[in-house]
Structures are given as structure tokens and as C-alpha cells.
Scaffold this motif. Structure first.
Motif, PDB file in Angstrom:
ATOM      1  N   ALA A  77      46.196  39.377  40.366  1.00  0.00           N
ATOM      2  CA  ALA A  77      45.165  39.703  41.348  1.00  0.00           C
ATOM      3  C   ALA A  77      45.537  39.038  42.657  1.00  0.00           C
ATOM      4  N   ARG A  92      50.877  32.110  39.979  1.00  0.00           N
ATOM      5  CA  ARG A  92      50.299  31.985  38.657  1.00  0.00           C
ATOM      6  C   ARG A  92      49.678  33.308  38.258  1.00  0.00           C
ATOM      7  N   PRO A  93      49.971  33.811  37.077  1.00  0.00           N
ATOM      8  CA  PRO A  93      49.343  35.077  36.692  1.00  0.00           C
ATOM      9  C   PRO A  93      47.856  34.896  36.421  1.00  0.00           C
ATOM     10  N   GLU A  94      47.123  35.977  36.641  1.00  0.00           N
ATOM     11  CA  GLU A  94      45.695  35.973  36.329  1.00  0.00           C
ATOM     12  C   GLU A  94      45.513  35.889  34.811  1.00  0.00           C
ATOM     13  N   ARG A 147      41.227  30.807  44.834  1.00  0.00           N
ATOM     14  CA  ARG A 147      41.961  29.969  43.877  1.00  0.00           C
ATOM     15  C   ARG A 147      42.688  28.826  44.560  1.00  0.00           C
ATOM     16  N   ARG A 199      31.332  39.397  41.289  1.00  0.00           N
ATOM     17  CA  ARG A 199      30.598  40.596  41.677  1.00  0.00           C
ATOM     18  C   ARG A 199      31.243  41.870  41.154  1.00  0.00           C
ATOM     19  N   GLN A 200      32.527  41.801  40.779  1.00  0.00           N
ATOM     20  CA  GLN A 200      33.198  42.991  40.261  1.00  0.00           C
ATOM     21  C   GLN A 200      32.839  43.269  38.805  1.00  0.00           C
ATOM     22  N   GLU A 222      51.334  29.525  46.357  1.00  0.00           N
ATOM     23  CA  GLU A 222      50.951  30.572  45.410  1.00  0.00           C
ATOM     24  C   GLU A 222      50.600  31.877  46.077  1.00  0.00           C
ATOM     25  N   GLU A 251      40.521  39.479  45.906  1.00  0.00           N
ATOM     26  CA  GLU A 251      39.537  40.099  45.033  1.00  0.00           C
ATOM     27  C   GLU A 251      40.145  41.222  44.210  1.00  0.00           C
TER      28      GLU A 251
END
Lengths: 243, 216, 222, 63, 148
Positions: B14, B56-58, A151, A231-232, C222, B17
Motif C-alpha cells: 500500500a 516494508r510490505p503491508e 506509517r 475508513r476503507q 520506506e 491510503e
């Protein structure tokens, strides 16, 4: 079923899979057609003799180098504004091809400049700004490579793309704003093209081939990125098992 | 949750991953303390960073006075004060200078007597003009606490506030939290140590890789 | 708003004053890079005057890069960066304040050293005046655009090299116009055009860079 | 037809080196990109599959 | 400060910034910022003295003379208003022709002779087969005779 359906990675993965063969074959056929025009239909140029045939590669590559950058900036801006995952993936998928075309534009330009101008390279505005574009591509790709967090990488890369976007209009208009050694554009919306029709046709066919190639390659790459990131999820697992 | 100033709605987080938690809901009102508990790497710090607005929240959102903190941003930050793992104390400045900057950062004029009084209250009267570099970790933590007190925020978000503090300081900290809560403040804190907080409304929140039921 | 900006400025200036070693290294770096060239290309005055403006500008660019890696890194390390981002004032102001402080600490001294180096390179007085003017307009660009790179590479492995890779392409226009202005006045063609473009570039950087850097900073935290 | 013979074609009126240098490097660049893309795609899929198998085997042991 | 006022201030500052930047850029384009100078600019004294610079223009028809050694050539660069004699020793690019564009880098002597160290051909963006170029030339000639 609306447009937004395809904004989800799962659906886009399938759509891209369907589109790739079309664009790949399209790119191949167009390239063959374009090369046939370039070498067998297009006549010798009155001043540059056969050396001008480099134009059939050089101009499409230069167009693509700028256009891909703008598209990347567009996807980056969309991603930053609306937090859409797919746009960032598109931006990432385009960058290597953009860098390749920038390199090709510079390389063919050098090979064209040596016999015609008498120099491999001059530091005029057009050439310098195109070189900066290559540096920008390399920097963006390096930034993506350096950031492990997906991200953060997406956003950071897009911000860098956006701040570098100001270079693209400078490249495009440099031949107008400064008196450069580089000739002006042969294609202009304001006037008739200053090229014989068949030469123009060859160049445009090659340009469309480059478009198709870029789209095909970007779709293949974006599919890989989607699979990696999703992929999850169940659908990605199912695809991996079936393939 | 009518009187919850801080509320969390369907929050998912998250890291890389790994999905740390999802579907988290809770609310926190005036005079309430939320203790976030859970093992290492379960997302306690991540939750606190979501609550501050740094991360930032997922999915889902954090609201302050009913509005998303993304929207109210700076107004929220005016009422919130965060103390993380790092103290945010500059080593090259002395405690008073550190507090001066903390005040300037909040757009306030610096009140030296008040700052000195707070530092003395926290037992730092002998280190006022020493650069923080030479102070011990616990003393630097106290400087950070002084900044927290001076900020006058409603909501304190404290990440392991007791690490590095000696017994006296822990008692002091407990007192500070109790005072803050009785004065109508709110605290969200993570801690591994037991806190003696009699007479305080405490919510406990277990963070882990499990769906957490609404606590209210 | 102004209190916040002043607080950031005051803090960074105080910190720089407390850590004079770091500050001196950047200035010495500038002097040394510039002094290497006469040793490398030979001492002929004509040649030195010819390459002088470019060399001084390149040295200024590299010196500013050297200090930029730490623009946010120190504050990130001790946690104060998070506190500043979480303050009730916009992050843009924070970045702007830190860029201005960086310019005052690392850019302005270059302005003071450059004339001496200019003499080393046998530049005329007129050329030195234009060099000063170009550095006055150009060094803020280095700090402003540099803040974007520093924010993007914050906390990354090998961030320093990456920062160079990202920011040098953006610096190129400043380098071209800055060195071009001095070159122009030495060649007798005038420096006005280059200085105008440099000024325009500065104004645009001032308007755009803090916003991008603020966004990049939030992304990196973040 | 523009060309009298193949050698004429390769000679390009003396500009053969430049013209074929341009087209050749372009072709090579495109080819390399396609090959790298294929290989990266296969690598990713293989890696993801292995990870998935690993994950399922762990689940199996746990039960 | 109220947030509405703040917004207004930001917008005003942005507009002012854009205005200043635009004014500066326009100012730059009015003065010369060039890869090469035209003979007219050189005649007006805009080009550098006593150092290397580039001149650009067309090679004047009938002005190209090669010396016996075959390497040194003399020609005149013109922008139709003014012209300058140039001397160059070295291989000329293939596109170097009378009546075509050229950019030469070198120094201007006291006698007004430009000694070039590098000569580059500047071609235009027109591409067409020789027959078409020939036809175009004929048409232009015909038009000129008509005008006469």
C-alpha cells in the motif's frame, strides 16, 4: 474471546465507545470530590497558608506529565517491536494531553513559586528538566504533523519519544540528586507521606481524576484516529452510515 | 518452486491510503529474468523497493534462499544490488572514486585496474578523472552500471535501467543482462522500452490494482 | 566492518574537501554569532567573560544544527543513501561513520576557532583550556544526537526548522554541562563535575544515538 | 467549614490571584481540550461521510 | 568476523560504555554540582570568589533585623555547622521566617558579609494544618526536655 480480540482496531473502537462514558463521568465526579476536599475539607497549611492549595493541581499534573510520556514511550516501543497499529494510535492519542499537563504543571508551579519562594521561575534541575519535557512533547507532535505518511509518522514519532524518555527519570530524581530550590516529594514509597491525611487524600483524588480524564480523552481521540485510518474497511463504513 | 532463490509470498503493498496490489506470489531462480510491467503509478517501483528490503510490505514477505529477507538482511544485501531512479553517483567525485567507495561499502579492497577496465568497457575511458558533475545523465548512468558490475551480486534489481541511455548503451545493457543471466545471475527489472533478449528465460509480471495469479 | 566505516569516513571527508564553500559557511556562522554578542551587550570585559562560555556553546550548537540538515539530505537526493543502506554492512555503522565524519568536518574546526573567540570574550587561559575540553567532549554529542534528528526529518517539508525543534531539547544537557564547566573554572568551583557528566552524556549518546538514527533512517527511506 | 464567608474564600488569605490563577487556567485548558476534541471528532466524521458519499456516487455513475 | 563474535563484541562494548558512563556520573555526584552552596562549603572555599553565587541554609533563630527604612534586612544563614551574615534590600518572600529554609543569591564581600540581590524561600515537603504543626512542635520540645 481473549485479550488479543481487543488489539484489533474494530473491536477496540467498540470497546472504547463503551468505556468513554464511564471514564468521563468518573473523571467529573472525582474532580468534584477532589475539589471539595481541596477547598472545603483540607485545612490551612502551617507554613504556606492557603497558597499551598495549588498542590492539588500542581502535583497531579506533574505526575501525569511524566506518566503519560512513559506510557507513550511504552506504546511506541511495543509498536516498533511488534508492528501493532493500535499501539501507535494510542501513543498519538496521548501526546496532546501530556503536553497540556506539562504546561499546567509549569504554569501552576510558577504561580506557586512566586508567593512562596519569591520567584516565578528559577533554573534549577527540576524546573529545567520539566521544561525540556514540554519541548519534547511539542517536538513529537510537530514531527507527527509534518509527516503525511501515517506509517512513517508513527515510527519516527515513536523513535523520538524513546530517545527523550531518558529525561523522565531525570525529572523525577532531580530533587534528590541535586540540591534544588524545589522541595522533595511528599509521597515516597520508602517513608510515610509528609502530609496531613486529608491533604494527601485530596491530592490523590485529584490525581485519580486526572487519570480518568486522560483515559477518557485519549479514548475519544484514539477512536477518531481509528475511524480515520480504517475508513476503507467495511465496518468503518457501516459505523459512519449508522452514526 | 524448489530452485527459486528469490520468492514472494502473498505480498501486499500500500502507498498511503491506496492498496497497490495484494496476494502476489512468484519465484525467481538462477538464470531467470523478471520483467515487471504496468502503467505509471501502479506500483512497479514500490514492488522493487519491497524486493530490496527498503520498504516494508503491508502483508506477506519476500524470501531469499527460503528465509525472510527481514531476518537474513545483511547477508541478502551482500548478494543483491539495486539500481534505482537515482544513480547513487556522487557529483563531486570522479567515476573511479565513486567505484572506490562502492567497493568500500561492500567491505572489499579496491582493485583500481579492474575498476578502470570496467569503466572503459562501458565507454567512459575519456571521463575517468572528471567529476561526475560534468558528465551527461547517460554517462552517470554508466558509472552506476559499472558499480553494479563490480559488485558481483547474484541478483540485480533494476528500476528503469534504460532511461537516459542511447542506442549503443541499450545494446550494451542488453548484453550485460544476457551475460549476467547466462553466468547464473538473476535480474528483476522494470522498463517501458522493449528489450531484445533472445534466448533468455523471461517472466513477465503485470503490476496493477488487480489480484495477480501465481505465475509459476 | 572497519573497511566500511573507513570508506564512509573517507568519502565524506573527500566530499567536504571538494565543497569547501559549505564547510566554510558553518565556521563563519559560528564566528559571526559569537561576535554579535559583544556588539549587542556592550564591550565591558567583565560582562563578556561572564557570558562568554554560554555564548560560545550556544553558537557551537547553532552552527552544528546548520550543517546537520544536509547530513543525509544530499545522499538521499542523489540516491547514494539507498545504496549505502542496502550494503551488506549494518546501517548503524553507516550512521556512526557519518556522525564521526560530521564531527571531524564541523566539530573539530570549532575546537580550533574557539580559543580565538575566547580571547575576544576575555576568558582566562585556564577557562579557554576547559572550554576546549568541554567542546572536545561535547561536539561529538551534537553530531551524534543530530544524526537522529537529521534521519527523522529526512525529506520533509520545512525539515530544517523541524530538526531544530526536535534536537535542541536533546542538546540542552550538553549546553548546560559544557557552559557550566567553563563557568565553574572561572568561578573557582572546579569543572570536574560538569566535565564528568558531559563525558557520561557523550558515552551514552555514542551508544544509543546511532541505533536510533539507523532505525529512523530506515523508516524515512520506506 | 474552613471559610467564614465567600469573600474569604475568594481572597484565599491574600493568595487568591495565585490559587485561582492556577485552578482557572487548568480548567480553561481542560475545557479547551474537550471542545477541540469534540469539534475535531465531528469534523472528521463529517469529512469521512462526505468522502464515502462521493465514492459511492462515483461507483453509481460507473455502472 | 563471525556473527557470534560480532554479537559478543557489541555486548562487551555496551557493557564498557555503561561502565564508563556510570563511573563518570558517580564521579560527578561526588563533587559538587549544585544550585546553591551551604555556609560550610563557603567556609571551605568551595564557593566562587569575586562573583555572584547562591547560598542556601536555614535562617538562624533570632538573627533577623530590619533597618529603619523597612526594606533592608540583616539575617544569618546557617547549616548548623557554619553560619554567614547576609544583608538584603528588597521585599522578602512570604515564607521567609527564622528557622526556615532560604536561598540567597549575591556576592560575598571581603569582610565575610554576603550581599544578596535576590532572596528565595526554600520550603520543605511537609504539609499539615497549623494545629498539627503546633502539636508536633510541643512534642519535640517535650522530647528535648526529657533528653536534657
Amino acid at each position: 474471546m481473549n485479550l488479543y480480540t481487543y488489539a484489533s482496531p474494530a473491536n477496540f473502537y467498540v470497546l472504547a465507545g463503551k468505556l468513554i462514558p464511564w471514564f468521563s463521568w468518573g473523571a467529573g465526579l472525582l474532580a468534584v470530590w477532589g475539589l471539595y476536599i481541596s477547598f472545603f475539607l483540607a485545612p490551612t497549611d502551617f507554613q504556606q497558608s492557603e497558597a499551598y492549595r495549588i498542590i492539588f493541581i500542581h502535583v497531579p499534573a506533574a505526575w501525569m506529565s511524566m506518566f503519560i510520556y512513559l506510557v507513550m514511550a511504552f506504546w511506541g516501543a511495543i509498536g516498533l517491536a511488534f508492528n501493532t497499529r493500535l499501539s501507535f494510535m494510542m501513543a498519538r492519542a496521548l501526546a496532546p494531553t501530556g503536553a497540556l499537563f506539562t504546561f499546567i504543571a509549569l504554569w501552576t508551579g510558577a504561580l506557586w513559586g512566586k508567593p512562596m519562594w519569591g520567584a516565578w521561575w528559577v533554573w534549577d534541575a527540576r524546573l529545567t528538566s520539566e521544561l525540556i519535557l514540554l519541548f519534547l512533547y511539542v517536538g513529537i507532535i510537530a514531527l507527527w504533523a509534518a509527516i503525511d505518511d501515517v506509517r512513517r509518522g508513527d515510527r519516527a514519532g515513536s523513535l523520538l519519544t524513546l530517545i527523550g524518555a531518558i529525561n523522565v527519570p531525570i525529572i523525577y530524581f532531580s530533587v534528590k540528586w541535586w540540591n534544588t530550590l524545589h522541595q522533595g516529594s511528599s509521597i515516597n514509597l520508602m517513608k510515610a507521606p509528609s502530609m496531613a491525611a486529608i491533604m494527601l487524600q485530596g491530592m490523590l483524588v485529584m490525581a485519580i481524576a486526572a487519570w480518568f480524564y486522560t483515559i477518557a480523552v485519549a479514548l475519544v481521540r484514539v477512536r477518531r484516529i481509528i475511524l480515520e485510518r480504517e475508513r476503507q474497511t467495511d465496518w468503518a463504513k457501516a459505523i459512519l452510515e449508522n452514526e | 518452486m524448489p530452485d527459486a532463490l528469490l520468492s514472494v509470498h502473498d505480498l501486499a503493498c500500500a502507498r498511503g491510503e491506496r492498496l497497490l496490489f495484494k496476494g502476489m506470489n512468484f519465484g525467481l531462480g538462477k538464470g531467470e529474468l523478471l520483467l515487471v510491467q504496468g502503467g505509471n503509478g501502479q506500483g512497479k517501483t514500490s514492488l522493487l523497493r519491497l524486493l530490496t528490503g527498503l520498504a516494508r510490505p503491508e502483508e506477506g514477505e519476500v524470501r531469499w534462499r527460503g528465509e525472510s529477507i527481514r531476518r537474513v538482511g545483511e547477508a541478502y544485501h551482500g548478494e543483491m544490488c539495486y539500481l534505482g531512479h537515482a544513480n547513487g553517483v556522487k557529483d563531486d567525485l570522479n567515476p573511479v572514486e565513486n567505484l572506490r567507495f562502492a567497493d568500500g561499502m561492500h567491505g572489499r579492497a579496491f582493485d583500481q585496474t579492474r575498476a578502470v577496465a570496467t569503466l572503459e568497457r562501458l565507454g567512459l575511458s575519456r571521463c575517468l578523472d572528471l567529476p561526475c558533475r560534468v558528465l551527461s545523465f547517460g554517462q552517470r548512468r554508466r558509472v552506476a552500471l559499472a558499480a553494479l558490475l563490480l559488485a558481483g551480486a547474484t541478483l540485480w534489481i533494476l528500476d528503469e535501467p534504460l532511461t537516459g541511455l542511447d542506442v549503443h548503451a541499450v545494446v550494451l545493457m542488453e548484453g550485460l543482462i544476457r551475460n549476467h543471466l547466462t553466468a547464473g545471475g538473476m535480474v528483476v527489472a522494470t522498463t517501458h522500452q522493449a528489450l531484445n533478449l533472445d534466448g533468455v528465460a523471461v517472466q513477465r509480471l503485470l503490476v496493477g490494482n488487480v489480484a495477480i495469479p501465481a505465475l509459476m | 566492518m572497519h573497511r566500511f566505516l573507513l570508506a564512509v569516513l573517507r568519502r565524506d571527508l573527500t566530499l567536504a574537501a571538494r565543497r569547501r564553500g559549505d564547510w566554510l559557511i558553518a565556521q563563519f556562522f559560528f564566528v559571526m554569532v559569537a561576535s554579535l554578542f559583544p556588539l549587542g551587550v556592550g564591550p565591558e570585559p567583565e560582562m563578556l567573560a561572564r557570558i562568554g562560555p554560554g555564548v560560545l556553546w550556544v553558537a557551537a550548537t547553532l552552527a552544528s544544527l546548520l550543517s546537520l540538515t544536509r547530513l543525509f539530505a544530499d545522499d538521499h537526493h542523489d540516491g547514494s543513501l539507498e545504496h549505502m543502506v542496502l550494503s551488506p554492512e549494518p546501517t548503524v555503522l553507516l550512521v556512526l561513520g557519518k556522525s564521526i565524519a560530521h564531527w571531524l568536518i564541523y566539530g573539530v574546526p570549532l575546537l580550533l576557532i574557539a580559543p580565538v573567540l575566547g580571547i575576544q570574550f576575555h576568558l582566562s587561559w585556564e577557562a579557554i583550556m576547559v572550554l576546549e575540553l568541554s567542546l572536545l567532549l561535547g561536539t561529538p554529542i551534537l553530531s551524534l544526537l543530530g544524526s537522529v534528528g537529521a534521519a527523522l526529518t529526512l525529506g520533509l517539508r520545512g525539515g530544517g526548522v523541524l530538526l531544530t525543534l526536535l534536537i535542541l531539547p536533546l542538546y540542552i544537557p550538553a549546553l548546560i554541562f559544557g557552559a557550566g564547566a567553563v563557568d565553574g573554572v572561572m568561578a573557582g568551583t572546579g569543572a570536574e563535575a560538569h566535565l564528568s557528566l558531559l563525558g557520561a552524556f557523550m558515552v551514552l549518546s555514542l551508544m544509543i544515538a546511532p541505533w536510533i538514527a539507523a532505525a529512523a533512517l530506515r523508516v524515512s527511506l520506506e | 467549614m474552613e471559610w467564614a464567608s465567600w469573600s474569604d474564600f475568594w481572597h484565599m488569605a491574600g493568595y487568591g490571584l495565585y490559587v485561582w490563577g492556577s485552578f482557572g487556567v487548568t480548567a480553561a485548558g481542560v475545557l479547551i481540550e474537550v471542545i477541540l476534541l469534540k469539534r475535531a471528532g465531528a469534523d472528521t466524521r463529517r469529512r469521512l461521510k462526505r468522502m464515502q458519499q462521493w465514492a459511492t456516487s462515483l461507483e453509481g455513475e460507473g455502472q | 568476523m563471525k556473527s557470534r563474535h560480532k554479537k559478543l563484541l557489541v555486548i562487551l562494548l555496551a557493557l564498557a560504555g555503561i561502565g564508563i558512563a556510570a563511573a563518570l556520573i558517580l564521579n560527578a555526584f561526588q563533587s559538587n554540582l549544585v544550585f546553591f552552596f551551604s555556609p560550610t562549603q563557603v567556609a571551605k572555599g568551595e564557593a566562587p570568589t569575586d562573583r555572584a553565587f547562591r547560598i542556601g541554609g536555614l535562617v538562624e533563630q533570632g538573627s533577623l533585623k530590619r533597618e529603619a527604612n523597612g526594606l533592608t534586612s540583616h539575617f544569618v544563614v546557617t547549616d548548623t555547622a557554619k553560619s554567614m551574615p547576609v544583608v538584603y534590600t528588597g521585599i522578602l518572600p512570604d515564607l521567609f521566617k527564622e528557622g526556615k529554609g532560604v536561598v540567597a543569591e549575591g556576592k560575598l564581600g571581603k569582610d565575610g558579609l554576603f550581599t544578596a540581590t535576590q532572596v528565595l524561600a526554600k520550603h520543605d515537603e511537609n504539609y499539615m494544618p497549623p494545629e498539627a504543626a503546633h502539636a508536633l512542635e510541643q512534642a519535640q520540645k517535650a522530647q528535648q526536655t526529657l533528653v536534657k
